[in-house]
Structures are given as structure tokens and as C-alpha cells.
Enzyme design. Structure first.
Site, PDB file in Angstrom:
ATOM      1  N   LYS A 174     -20.119  35.475  87.251  1.00 35.90           N
ATOM      2  CA  LYS A 174     -18.819  34.935  87.691  1.00 35.90           C
ATOM      3  C   LYS A 174     -18.099  36.057  87.244  1.00 35.90           C
ATOM      4  O   LYS A 174     -17.413  36.267  85.934  1.00 35.90           O
ATOM      5  CB  LYS A 174     -18.390  33.810  87.063  1.00 35.90           C
ATOM      6  CG  LYS A 174     -17.149  33.000  87.783  1.00 35.90           C
ATOM      7  CD  LYS A 174     -15.967  33.833  87.994  1.00 35.90           C
ATOM      8  CE  LYS A 174     -14.914  33.962  86.824  1.00 35.90           C
ATOM      9  NZ  LYS A 174     -13.749  35.064  87.052  1.00 35.90           N
ATOM     10  N   GLU A 177     -11.883  38.323  88.216  1.00 36.71           N
ATOM     11  CA  GLU A 177     -11.183  38.230  90.012  1.00 36.71           C
ATOM     12  C   GLU A 177     -10.430  39.419  90.112  1.00 36.71           C
ATOM     13  O   GLU A 177      -9.940  39.632  91.222  1.00 36.71           O
ATOM     14  CB  GLU A 177     -10.397  36.921  90.074  1.00 36.71           C
ATOM     15  CG  GLU A 177      -9.240  36.682  88.818  1.00 36.71           C
ATOM     16  CD  GLU A 177      -9.649  36.154  87.791  1.00 36.71           C
ATOM     17  OE1 GLU A 177     -10.699  36.425  87.243  1.00 36.71           O
ATOM     18  OE2 GLU A 177      -8.969  35.148  87.224  1.00 36.71           O
ATOM     19  N   CYS A 282     -12.721  47.138  74.615  1.00 35.51           N
ATOM     20  CA  CYS A 282     -12.747  46.106  73.374  1.00 35.51           C
ATOM     21  C   CYS A 282     -13.176  46.947  72.048  1.00 35.51           C
ATOM     22  O   CYS A 282     -12.975  46.721  71.148  1.00 35.51           O
ATOM     23  CB  CYS A 282     -13.916  45.203  73.565  1.00 35.51           C
ATOM     24  SG  CYS A 282     -15.436  45.731  73.882  1.00 35.51           S
TER      25      CYS A 282
HETATM   26  P1  NAD Z   1     -10.087  37.068  80.250  1.00 37.28           P
HETATM   27  O1  NAD Z   1     -10.409  36.272  78.924  1.00 37.28           O
HETATM   28  O2  NAD Z   1      -8.624  36.936  80.759  1.00 37.28           O
HETATM   29  O3  NAD Z   1     -10.957  36.862  81.341  1.00 37.28           O
HETATM   30  C1  NAD Z   1     -12.462  37.100  81.204  1.00 37.28           C
HETATM   31  C2  NAD Z   1     -13.083  36.005  82.329  1.00 37.28           C
HETATM   32  O4  NAD Z   1     -12.713  34.668  81.937  1.00 37.28           O
HETATM   33  C3  NAD Z   1     -12.417  36.381  83.482  1.00 37.28           C
HETATM   34  O5  NAD Z   1     -13.840  36.263  84.400  1.00 37.28           O
HETATM   35  C4  NAD Z   1     -11.909  35.265  83.772  1.00 37.28           C
HETATM   36  O6  NAD Z   1     -11.980  34.943  85.192  1.00 37.28           O
HETATM   37  C5  NAD Z   1     -11.973  34.126  83.082  1.00 37.28           C
HETATM   38  N1  NAD Z   1     -10.765  33.406  82.507  1.00 37.28           N
HETATM   39  C6  NAD Z   1      -9.752  33.827  82.160  1.00 37.28           C
HETATM   40  N2  NAD Z   1      -9.018  32.635  81.885  1.00 37.28           N
HETATM   41  C7  NAD Z   1      -9.626  31.598  81.743  1.00 37.28           C
HETATM   42  C8  NAD Z   1      -9.492  30.374  81.478  1.00 37.28           C
HETATM   43  N3  NAD Z   1      -8.125  29.896  80.986  1.00 37.28           N
HETATM   44  N4  NAD Z   1     -10.323  29.394  81.484  1.00 37.28           N
HETATM   45  C9  NAD Z   1     -11.613  29.915  82.000  1.00 37.28           C
HETATM   46  N5  NAD Z   1     -12.020  31.079  82.481  1.00 37.28           N
HETATM   47  C10 NAD Z   1     -10.955  32.106  82.307  1.00 37.28           C
HETATM   48  O7  NAD Z   1     -10.103  38.614  79.602  1.00 37.28           O
HETATM   49  P2  NAD Z   1      -9.876  39.799  80.533  1.00 37.28           P
HETATM   50  O8  NAD Z   1      -8.176  40.171  80.505  1.00 37.28           O
HETATM   51  O9  NAD Z   1     -10.465  39.927  81.633  1.00 37.28           O
HETATM   52  O10 NAD Z   1     -10.740  41.085  79.634  1.00 37.28           O
HETATM   53  C11 NAD Z   1     -10.086  41.746  78.292  1.00 37.28           C
HETATM   54  C12 NAD Z   1     -10.189  41.081  77.137  1.00 37.28           C
HETATM   55  O11 NAD Z   1     -11.751  41.095  76.858  1.00 37.28           O
HETATM   56  C13 NAD Z   1      -9.689  41.857  76.005  1.00 37.28           C
HETATM   57  O12 NAD Z   1      -9.407  40.806  75.003  1.00 37.28           O
HETATM   58  C14 NAD Z   1     -11.023  42.487  75.529  1.00 37.28           C
HETATM   59  O13 NAD Z   1     -11.003  42.933  74.086  1.00 37.28           O
HETATM   60  C15 NAD Z   1     -12.078  41.599  75.608  1.00 37.28           C
HETATM   61  N6  NAD Z   1     -13.417  42.241  75.835  1.00 37.28           N
HETATM   62  C16 NAD Z   1     -14.077  41.968  74.856  1.00 37.28           C
HETATM   63  C17 NAD Z   1     -15.354  42.756  74.649  1.00 37.28           C
HETATM   64  C18 NAD Z   1     -16.181  42.483  73.559  1.00 37.28           C
HETATM   65  O14 NAD Z   1     -17.327  42.954  73.672  1.00 37.28           O
HETATM   66  N7  NAD Z   1     -15.935  41.790  72.345  1.00 37.28           N
HETATM   67  C19 NAD Z   1     -15.862  43.772  75.806  1.00 37.28           C
HETATM   68  C20 NAD Z   1     -14.878  43.857  76.753  1.00 37.28           C
HETATM   69  C21 NAD Z   1     -13.569  43.125  76.880  1.00 37.28           C
END
Ligand code: NAD
Length: 499
Positions: A174, A177, A282
Site C-alpha cells: 500500500k 497516495e 528520514c
Molecule cells: P505518513 O505517516 O503520513 O504516511 C505513511 C503511510 O501511512 C502512507 O501510506 C499513508 O497513506 C498512511 N497513513 C497516513 N495517515 C494514516 C492514518 N491516519 N491511518 C492509517 N494510515 C495512514 O508519512 P508520510 O508523510 O508519507 O512520510 C513522511 C514521514 O515518514 C516522516 O515522518 C519521515 O520521517 C518518515 N519516514 C521514516 C523513515 C524511517 O526509516 N524511519 C523513512 C522514511 C520516512
């Protein structure tokens, strides 16, 4: 790419049935370029059915045969890397070269998965008792899912899927989006590499699709990467549904700069690690902890002209060093943090807010910003900004700097720049983060090691890819065997011992 991105289930594109869709933007022009179908729980179930049906056949393949698919996949990714990088850049905003680098890091995980026959080997002891042998083996879990963030639409699905499938599992992705198109090309290339239908599936969507995954009893494990609030929710909900979960969250990566560091190397390192991909990594360095006022003064003086001269532009321009932020919402959020930093009393040494690019007036572009004299009570220090904004914190000595790193609620990565071996060694051994760099600003482990943070940067027990990935995607079985010739007559009602 077509105008509407739909799901990919059982080797075929499947139009969405929920009636819900999202817009996909090109962040350089601020316009919708296509749409993506959003799955509901019933569409997730269709993907689970396909993945469950494919599992026994795929898992029955000898590991070497699964590895051969990965060999072909490596070649296909390499052959298509230019077009794939352009697709990532178009929807994410990062430069094409940077996108290419991230795909290369993903290909390295595919290369690692080519070694799965070796990685799956168990242990064997002859004669744990007289005539009794014991051995262990690692077996796949079944259907596993990956939920991935916007900032690495290629690399993170490739952190998960090659290892999961090489271990014999079937996979449901997944993707974010915001930039979901790469996932479709990934599915097509896996098929071209010889992966049987149903082994790799893609469902698109938002939290409805995610909740459909978390509550589906047919899914055994979930790998997640994204923001900490989402990671914590995914972990607890997945575990409550008896799934194995690894959920990697946000970060606030510090770089400690000692007075003996080579300041020209430090400046180069911060430029790439702080402003590359507009800070949307990240492992980006978002806090520079300068040990001593003279180090801080020198650092800010060196950084100012470099950050001011950053070539900001569309990711498709080969001269661009920093592309736009991913969305208007995220742009506004980063702007809000700059306002907050000023309000809280940090010194805005360089203000990147006023930037418009001719021909790209509606793009989400921002220049690089530098805050000096940031203190640990400020929101810009405590929270992840995920933009091109560096906070310089002044520490009087190494001990204060090291404690600051370890006391932060996030624990993804940290780096130290120094020439002193004792200080570096102390930092490596005592820092409370999952990844540490010594004169290396972004200490991302290679594919055959494992990636992951500590504290609120990772919920669960396993890091990603490499040996930890194999452990996460398999369950261990211990076998004790004896052949009839070694069996003594008579029932034994006591617990078996060696004696
Ligand atoms: P996000 O948490 O908004 O989204 C990640 C995924 O979760 C997406 O597929 C999204 O559709 C889903 N999602 C979002 N909100 C949700 C909810 N309320 N309930 C269920 N699913 C949900 O993250 P993002 O904005 O896409 O990515 C950026 C974040 O990811 C930053 O905080 C970054 O630090 C982190 N990140 C961490 C790593 C790591 O290895 N630790 C690597 C890359 C990115």
C-alpha cells in the site's frame, strides 16, 4: 502512466470499486497530473485472496528459484532506471539524479535478496543426544503487507518486498497516495522478471485501505514506514490483530560538530544531508550541534552563502540541487515551523520563505533556511519539520551535546564530526539512536546490514532489510529427530534430558 492509477491484483490492473479517489500532484507546477483509486476493506480482501492463493506454490519453490527471479528483477530495474527516476521525480519533486540514487539503494536490496539460499540456511547439531539430531529452519509467514511513505516511493517498497518474497511470502503493497505510480511499474517489472501472479499485489488508498490491511486476518505481518503518529497507531492496531509489526517512524537527526572537526567537510556534509531532497528524508540532518560558540559562528558563516546559492528548481532540470516540497499542505506546515521558530526566539539567520521561480509560480518551492541559537525547549527542536530548515544548537561541551542527542524522543540516526578517536568511540557506544555516523552525515546501512531507529523512531523489534529483514519475514522452526534404530524400548514419563 494512465490518468487513473488503479490497484494491481493477481497480475492484473484492477479498477477501484469503492468510488473514492485521490489527486496526484506534480509539486513543481502545483497541478493535478493524475488520480489514484482508494481501496476499501473489500478490495484489500480481494488482494489478500489472490496473495493467499499464490502463497503455497510460491513458498514451495526452492530458494534458488526465488533468487533467480530477483536476479532478473535487478537487471530490469537497472535497465529501466532512467524512466523510473523521472516518474519518482515527477510525483515527489526530488531531482532525477537523487531519485536514481534512491532506486539504486533499492536495487541493492534486490541484490541482497539474490543471496536468499544462503540467508535462509539453518543450524544443525549432530547428536544432541545419542542418535538424536537437532536442526533449525526459517519458514515464510504467508501473506505480508507493506505500507510506505511519500518520501521514498521506490526505495522503501524495495526495502521490504524483495526480502519478503525471497523468503517465500506473498506481498501486498500500500504505497503513499501522494506518489503511487512507481508501485505500478514495480509490479509490472516483477511480473516481467517471472514472479507468478498474486505474489506481489498493490492496493492504493488512504487510511481505509490501511485499516483494511490491519484488521484482515489473512495478513500475517505488516511493515510500515512513515510518521511517528501513524507508526504508533499501525503498531498497536496490528499487534492487537495478532500480527507481527515493524513500524518505522519520524526522526530528528543530530550532527555533533567538535572543535577539531574539518569545517570544510562539515559544511559539505550539512549541505547534502540537510538540504538534499528538500530535507524530506528520514535520515536528513535537521539539527547541527556545534560544540563551542566559535564552532557555531564559523559554521553559520560558512553555511549562509552556500545555502543562499542553492539551485532550487524542478527536479527534472539537471542543474537543480533542491526540488519543491511534496504538497501544499506540507509546504504550509514547514512555513508554520519557521513562524514558530521566530516566535519562540530562535535567530533566523537565513530565511528561505520568499522564493518564487519564474514559470513555476504555483510550485511548492522554498529556499533553504537556517535557525541559529535554537534551544531544546523550542518546537523547531523537538518536532520533525521535514523541510529545508536547519537548526543550529550551541553546546558548551561534548557532554552536553551528547546528552542532547540521547535525550531526544526520536532515535533514528546521529552523526559526529571529529578527528578524535576517543570522543568518536564514546559517541558511537553511548548514543541512543539506531544508526550512528562518524564523519558520515547520513549513516544509512547498506542492504546487507539492517536499517532502523530506536525510541519513537521504531515500534517493533526488527529493523528493515538485511539479516533483520529475513528474521522479520520468517518464523523459526526447531526440529529434533531420531530414527527407529536409536529408540530405546519403554515409555518414559519424565522430561527428556541428555543423561
Ligand atoms: P505518513 O505517516 O503520513 O504516511 C505513511 C503511510 O501511512 C502512507 O501510506 C499513508 O497513506 C498512511 N497513513 C497516513 N495517515 C494514516 C492514518 N491516519 N491511518 C492509517 N494510515 C495512514 O508519512 P508520510 O508523510 O508519507 O512520510 C513522511 C514521514 O515518514 C516522516 O515522518 C519521515 O520521517 C518518515 N519516514 C521514516 C523513515 C524511517 O526509516 N524511519 C523513512 C522514511 C520516512
Amino acid at each position: 502512466m494512465s490518468d487513473v492509477i488503479s490497484h494491481y491484483i493477481n497480475g492484473k490492473i484492477m479498477a477501484g470499486a469503492s468510488g473514492r479517489r485521490g489527486d496526484i500532484y506534480n509539486p513543481a507546477i502545483g497541478e493535478v497530473i493524475r488520480q489514484v483509486d482508494f481501496a476499501d476493506a473489500s478490495e484489500v480482501q480481494t488482494a489478500v485472496d489472490a496473495a493467499q492463493a499464490a502463497f503455497p506454490g510460491w513458498a514451495a519453490n526452492p530458494p534458488l528459484r526465488r533468487a533467480r527471479v530477483m536476479f532478473r528483477m535487478k537487471e530490469l530495474l537497472e535497465r529501466n532506471i532512467d524512466a523510473l527516476a523521472r516518474l519518482v521525480s515527477e510525483e515527489h519533486g526530488k531531482t532525477v539524479e537523487d531519485a536514481k540514487g534512491s532506486i539504486t539503494r533499492g536495487i541493492e536490496v534486490v541484490e541482497c535478496a539474490c543471496g536468499i539460499p544462503h540467508l535462509l540456511k539453518g543450524e544443525f547439531t549432530e547428536d544432541v543426544g545419542t542418535g538424536v539430531d537437532s536442526y533449525s529452519m526459517r519458514q515464510p509467514l504467508g501473506v505480508v503487507a507493506g505500507i510506505t511513505p511519500f518520501n521514498f516511493p521506490a526505495m522503501i517498497p524495495l526495502w521490504m518486498s524483495p526480502i519478503a518474497m525471497a523468503c517465500g511470502n506473498t506481498f501486498i503493497l500500500k504505497p503513499s497516495e501522494k506518489d503511487p505510480s512507481f508501485a505500478m511499474r514495480l509490479a509490472e517489472l516483477y511480473k516481467e522478471a517471472g514472479l507468478p501472479d498474486g505474489v506481489f499485489n498493490v492496493v492504493h488508498g488512504d487510511k481505509d485501505a490501511v485499516n483494511g490491511i490491519l484488521s484482515n486476518p489473512g495478513i500475517q505481518a505488516v511493515s510500515f514506514v512513515g510518521a511517528t503518529a501513524t507508526a504508533e497507531y499501525i503498531y498497536h492496531t496490528g499487534v492487537a490483530h495478532n500480527k507481527r509489526v515493524q513500524a518505522l517512524g519520524g526522526a530528528k537527526n543530530h550532527m555533533v560538530i567538535m572543535p577539531d572537526a574539518d569545517m570544510s567537510q562539515v559544511t559539505d556534509a550539512i549541505m547534502g544531508a540537510g538540504y538534499g531532497s528538500a530535507g524530506e528524508r528520514c535520515m536528513a540532518i535537521s539539527v547541527a550541534v556545534a560544540v563551542g560558540d566559535h564552532v557555531a559562528d564559523d559554521l553559520v558563516k560558512r553555511l549562509m552563502p552556500r545555502v543562499q546559492a542553492l539551485k532550487v528548481g524542478p527536479g527534472s532540470d539537471p542543474d537543480t540541487e533542491m526540488g519543491p516540497l511534496v504538497s501544499k499542505v506540507h509546504y504550509d506546515k514547514v512555513m508554520g515551523y519557521i513562524d514558530a521558530g521566530i516566535r519562540e526566539g530562535a535567530e533566523l539567520a537565513l530565511d528561505g520563505r520568499e522564493l518564487t521561480l519564474q514559470g513555476y509560480e504555483n510550485g511548492y518551492f522554498m529556499g533553504g533556511s537556517i535557525f541559529d541559537r535554537v534551544t531544546t525547549d523550542m518546537s523547531i527542536y523537538k518536532e520533525e519539520i521535514f523541510g529545508p530548515v536547519l537548526s543550529v544548537v550551541r553546546a558548551p561541551d561534548y557532554g552536553t551535546a551528547a546528552k542532547m542527542v540521547s535525550d531526544h524522543e526520536y532515535g533514528n540516526g546521529a552523526a559526529i564530526f571529529t578527528r578524535d578517536g576517543d570522543t568518536a568511540r564514546h559517541f558511537v557506544n553511548s548514543t541512543q539512536t539506531g544508526m550512528v555516523g562518524v564523519n558520515v552525515p547520513i549513516p544509512v546501512p547498506m542492504a546487507f546490514h539492517s536499517f532502523g531507529g530506536w525510541k519513537r523512531s521504531l515500534f517493533g523489534d526488527h529493523h528493515m532489510h538485511g539479516p533483520e529483514g529475513v528474521r522479520f519475514y520468517t518464523k523459526m522452526k526447531a526440529v529434533t529427530s531420531r530414527w527407529p534404530g536409536g529408540i530405546r524400548e519403554g515409555a518414559d514419563f519424565n522430561i527428556p534430558t541428555m543423561g
